[in-house]
Each structure stands twice: as C-alpha cells, then as structure tokens.
Design an enzyme around this catalytic site. Structure first.
Site, PDB file in Angstrom:
ATOM      1  CD1 TRP A   1      31.174  39.881  53.087  1.00 59.94           C
ATOM      2  CD2 TRP A   1      29.671  38.819  51.832  1.00 59.94           C
ATOM      3  NE1 TRP A   1      31.859  39.114  52.173  1.00 59.94           N
ATOM      4  CE2 TRP A   1      30.970  38.450  51.387  1.00 59.94           C
ATOM      5  CE3 TRP A   1      28.554  38.260  51.165  1.00 59.94           C
ATOM      6  CZ2 TRP A   1      31.177  37.559  50.330  1.00 59.94           C
ATOM      7  CZ3 TRP A   1      28.774  37.381  50.110  1.00 59.94           C
ATOM      8  CH2 TRP A   1      30.070  37.047  49.692  1.00 59.94           C
ATOM      9  CG  MET A   2      31.927  35.430  57.484  1.00 57.13           C
ATOM     10  SD  MET A   2      31.257  34.305  58.762  1.00 57.13           S
ATOM     11  CE  MET A   2      31.479  35.276  60.225  1.00 57.13           C
TER      12      MET A   2
ATOM     13  CG  PHE B   1      41.652  42.292  50.679  1.00 56.05           C
ATOM     14  CD1 PHE B   1      40.586  43.151  50.948  1.00 56.05           C
ATOM     15  CD2 PHE B   1      41.856  41.900  49.355  1.00 56.05           C
ATOM     16  CE1 PHE B   1      39.740  43.610  49.930  1.00 56.05           C
ATOM     17  CE2 PHE B   1      41.017  42.346  48.333  1.00 56.05           C
ATOM     18  CZ  PHE B   1      39.967  43.200  48.618  1.00 56.05           C
TER      19      PHE B   1
ATOM     20  CD  GLU C   1      41.497  34.682  45.999  1.00 52.86           C
ATOM     21  OE1 GLU C   1      41.413  35.911  45.824  1.00 52.86           O
ATOM     22  OE2 GLU C   1      40.505  33.961  46.163  1.00 52.86           O
TER      23      GLU C   1
ATOM     24  CG  ASP D   1      38.688  34.831  52.595  1.00 57.80           C
ATOM     25  OD1 ASP D   1      37.667  34.549  51.963  1.00 57.80           O
ATOM     26  OD2 ASP D   1      39.708  35.282  52.055  1.00 57.80           O
TER      27      ASP D   1
ATOM     28  CG  ASP E   1      44.649  36.373  50.712  1.00 55.57           C
ATOM     29  OD1 ASP E   1      44.190  37.483  51.022  1.00 55.57           O
ATOM     30  OD2 ASP E   1      44.230  35.707  49.746  1.00 55.57           O
TER      31      ASP E   1
ATOM     32  CD  GLN F   1      38.912  39.793  54.304  1.00 58.83           C
ATOM     33  OE1 GLN F   1      38.842  40.459  53.277  1.00 58.83           O
ATOM     34  NE2 GLN F   1      39.641  40.194  55.337  1.00 58.83           N
TER      35      GLN F   1
HETATM   36  C1  FRU Z   1      39.477  35.007  49.129  1.00 62.11           C
HETATM   37  C2  FRU Z   1      39.717  36.494  48.962  1.00 62.11           C
HETATM   38  C3  FRU Z   1      41.125  36.848  49.422  1.00 62.11           C
HETATM   39  C4  FRU Z   1      40.996  38.298  49.797  1.00 62.11           C
HETATM   40  C5  FRU Z   1      39.600  38.347  50.372  1.00 62.11           C
HETATM   41  C6  FRU Z   1      38.891  39.643  50.136  1.00 62.11           C
HETATM   42  O1  FRU Z   1      38.158  34.638  49.284  1.00 62.11           O
HETATM   43  O2  FRU Z   1      39.492  36.873  47.630  1.00 62.11           O
HETATM   44  O3  FRU Z   1      42.116  36.592  48.460  1.00 62.11           O
HETATM   45  O4  FRU Z   1      41.957  38.702  50.702  1.00 62.11           O
HETATM   46  O5  FRU Z   1      38.877  37.288  49.790  1.00 62.11           O
HETATM   47  O6  FRU Z   1      37.728  39.726  50.887  1.00 62.11           O
END
Ligand code: FRU
Length: 478
Positions: free
Chosen positions: A30-31, A92, A210, A33, A156, A49
């Site tokens: 999975w991927m 994150f 975010e 942000d 973030d 991510q």
């Molecule tokens: C946005 C988010 C961020 C967080 C990350 C977690 O898509 O919710 O706020 O850091 O994904 O994977």
C-alpha cells in the site's frame, strides 16, 4: 524492522508489467501521501506513506524512490519504519530539506501515551539512501503551542529554508472540528519555536487540514492543504477529502490568506495530499496521491494499491494555478498519429487512435449538438467516458463501466472555467489512470480506472456534427 520490510519486498517482487509505466507505485502493498519530494545531490527523491505487507493502510513506513527525469523511477531501500517509542504507531507524512549537505527528513511520529494517541514532529538525517532518526526526537512537541491546539491531530510538517532560517507548516486541529495550519521556525532544524497560526478554518472547510504546503509561485505566496470531511459546494468542492489552494497577495506577509479565495486543485475522482518542491531550474512541481480515501478501485488480482499522479509544473495566471505535465514527458512521446479538422458524426473510431499508455490531445474546433464524447479504455465490456456539454459548459467524467466492483463514486461533473470556446482536452493515460488537462491545465481531473488492458479502444461520439484536431503519441521508454 527496516530490514524486515526490505526483505519482504525482495521476496514479493511484483512484475513491472503489472504496474503503470511512469507513475510511482509501491514496490509491494500500500501507498498513500507523497512525502519528502526534493532534489538532492543529482537525483529527485520521493518518499511516501508506505505499508509493504498488505494492500491496505497499516503502520506507516516511508518508502523511497529516486529518478533523474521525474518519470523513470527506481526503488531505494525503505527509509524509515515505525520502530521508536515516539513513532511506534507510525511515521506519518512529512517533507525534506537539504541542510549542511545532509538530507533531513521532517515527519510526524505517532505514539500512544496513557491510552491516548499523540502526534509530534521528528527528524531523520541521511545521505540520500540511509537515514538515522535523531537522538533527541521529537523536535516539535505539541505542548509548545497554545492551549486548545490539539495534541493528537498535529501532523504533516512541510519544511523550507528562506534567508538562512528554516520554517515549517503543520496541520492541526483547534478545539473541536476546526482545522488550522500552524507555522514554526528554527535556526538549525533541531530547535523549533512556535510562530503563529497561518490559516484557521471558518467552519466551512472540513474539520482538519491535512498535508499543508507553503510555496511561492511566480512571486505569489500559496497555501495548499487537504481538508478532511468537506461538504460539496456546487461544482467546486466534492464531499469528503479535498485538496485546495489559496493564493496570497504578492509581497505581503505570508499570513494573508483569505478563505474566499480557495480553489480546487483537481476536479477528478482520485487526488489527495499533494506536495510541491522547487527544482534547481526554478520550476515548482507538484505530485499528489492519485486515490481517494473512500474508494477502492483496483483491477482483479492487483497486488498493490495506491499510486501517484504525474509530477506537474505549476504556474500562476489570472489569479489561478495552472498545471502541466512535467516537460520531461516530451522525450518519451513517440509515434504520433495526427488528424486535422476531422469530422465526427455519430460514433467513430479512428485508425491509430487507441492505447493505454498514451498522450492524446483532442481539440474541438466546432461542436454542434448537445454533446461530444470521448470514450477511452473501451471495448465491448468496458468504457470510461468524458462528455462535453456545450450548452452547460460542463464536462462529465463517468467511470461506471470501467470495471469498478464496489459502490464508489464514479461520476463527476466539472464546470469549465473557459466558456468562450470548446475545451482543449489533453489526456495522459498510463494503464490504470487517466489524467485530463483542460485548456492547457487551467483545470485538471485525475481518475483511476481498473480496466483490463485489452480494453484499449478510443471512441468519439457527436450527436450532431463536430470537427476536431487530434494528436496522439505513445509513451514509451524504448
Ligand atoms: C493524509 C494522511 C496524513 C497522515 C497520513 C497517514 O492522507 O491522513 O494526514 O500523515 O495520511 O498515513
């Protein structure tokens, strides 16, 4: 934990042919942000991510890929795993900066204390391939902010350097259901001080902001962020998670951002958490996660989930951000098929106009009747339709028959900003996605399609008569 992830990737290698050609996808699993998008020591780096072990979100690692031209990507070892007490729930989203010749990653460490989740900002320092978390993490704790600023929704960080000082913006929640973006600064990227709130929700823009980004484009300060849980506002914003931008006044304090000026960054179905970077040649380039949190759109048997958009160059014109595919794409465009002033009446296909890894511009010079359609990734069973309605100045995207097998949103209507002529439609397709650039990038729409690759026809339909110019190229690395 890192070695375990890298070993898992080696053992579970996915054939490149099962993935898009030039869009970033996870090595396995999975991927979400994009993180740490930056040019460092001769390469463009993109982190993201990442959860290697399943096609679903899980404890977040930072995946890492590099490229010389923003299109041919190479996987590097996973950069970070959630292996410390201050980030054991997840590493994150965050960003990167070059500092004293080192590559510094600033990210959110998620942990739990007394049964409560907390989010703090942490750093890792590396050489472009391996990274070590800083011994004194976290470097920004929520409690340096005023009271009522949430300690859990605090994530973030996007870092940049200006006039010898480091700055970062972080997404935060103020009291209940009120998103805000907070600014910090530092002389050395390790010791930070709280500066101020850059933007606070007026109650109409979701309940948490975010992935904030602060950037300058053509002399204007710009804020980009991704509000959660918005309500649809006519054609501009859709329900749920959106990505928006606000342009500030040139040469003014960076806090001058007005919600009234907010705009949508992409009008498609799959676009979230964009991040920008400044290239050494001065271009400001943005990349986003090409997926929606609420939609699961995968082909049958697909072994990975989530991909990035094309990197897009940004410019400001008429008070708006315009996007275009990075110019590096030009060198991979091969075998042109061109039609000039082609008449379309009824339903037609055209010799040489087909494919799933293509760059195609359709420019209507005259459209009579009430609709003009372009169907892509089409065969007897599947199709994805882009319909232009001249009277309503709208484009409708419909992927209902693209092979989606869940009850997810499949239709989006776009109000076209330029109403004086039929829209120029620039499609970029890469196996399982279509990115549409309308009128040279005044608006864009990103759509994921799970359609089997044998559906590769393109059909044009006009209920009366239309005349179009079409230019199509294959995109290939050969
Ligand atoms: C946005 C988010 C961020 C967080 C990350 C977690 O898509 O919710 O706020 O850091 O994904 O994977």
């Amino acid at each position: 934990m890192l070695e375990k992830a890298n070993e898992y990737i080696r053992q579970n290698y996915i054939d490149e042919k099962e993935k898009p050609l030039f869009h970033v996808t996870p090595e396995t699993g999975w991927m979400n942000d994009p993180n740490g998008f930056i040019y460092f020591k001769g390469l463009y780096h993109l982190f993201y991510q990442y959860y290697p072990y399943a096609r679903e979100w899980g404890p977040m690692h930072w995946g890492h890929q590099v490229t010389e031209d923003l299109l041919k990507w190479e996987a590097y070892p996973v950069a970070m795993a959630p292996d410390q007490d201050y980030d054991h729930i997840g590493c994150f989203s965050g960003s990167a900066v070059e500092a004293d010749g080192k590559h510094v990653l600033l990210y959110t460490g998620v942990s739990q204390k007394d049964g409560k989740e907390i989010q703090n900002q942490c750093i890792a320092i590396g050489d472009g391939k391996t990274y070590e978390k800083w011994q004194d993490n976290p470097v920004i704790k929520g409690d340096i902010m005023p009271e009522k600023f949430d300690r859990k929704d605090f994530r973030d960080p996007k870092i940049w350097k200006k006039n010898g000082r480091y700055y970062c913006v972080v997404g935060n929640r103020y009291e209940e259901n009120c998103g805000q973006i907070v600014l910090f600064s530092s002389a050395d990227y390790k010791n930070w001080r709280y500066e101020k709130v850059l933007l606070r929700n007026d109650g109409k823009n979701g309940d948490m902001l975010e992935c904030p980004d602060y950037l300058e484009v053509d002399g204007y300060p710009v804020i980009i962020c991704s509000p959660q849980n918005m309500h649809a506002q006519k054609y501009e914003f859709h329900n749920g998670h959106n990505s928006i931008y606000i342009i500030g006044d040139a040469e003014k304090e960076i806090s001058d951002f007005a919600w009234e000026k907010k705009r949508n960054l992409d009008y498609g179905l799959d676009f979230y958490a964009p991040q920008t970077t400044l290239l050494p040649d001065g271009r400001r380039v943005m990349i986003a996660w090409m997926k929606s949190w609420d939609a699961r759109v995968m082909t049958k048997g697909q072994k990975w989930q989530g991909m990035m958009t094309l990197p897009r160059e940004l410019k400001i014109k008429d008070g708006k951000i315009w996007q275009s595919p990075v110019r590096e794409l030009e060198k991979y465009k091969k075998n042109p098929t061109i039609y000039t002033e082609q008449k379309i009446s009824g339903q037609m296909s055209l010799d040489g106009i087909n494919g799933r890894v293509i760059d195609m511009t359709v420019e209507p010079t005259n459209v009579e009747g009430r609709e003009f359609k372009v169907d892509v990734a089409h065969n007897e069973e599947y199709t994805t339709t882009f319909t232009y309605y001249p009277e309503k100045h709208q484009i409708e995207i419909d992927r209902t028959y693209s092979g989606v097998n869940a009850d997810v949103v499949c239709v989006r209507k776009i109000e076209i900003a330029e109403k004086h002529h039929a829209p120029k439609l620039h499609f970029i397709m890469d196996r399982y996605s279509v990115e549409l650039f309308i009128n040279d990038g005044e608006q864009t729409a990103s759509v994921v399609i799970p359609t089997p690759l044998e559906a590769n026809e393109i059909i044009f339909t006009s209920d009366e008569a239309a005349t179009v110019n079409i230019e199509k190229y294959e995109i290939t690395f050969n």
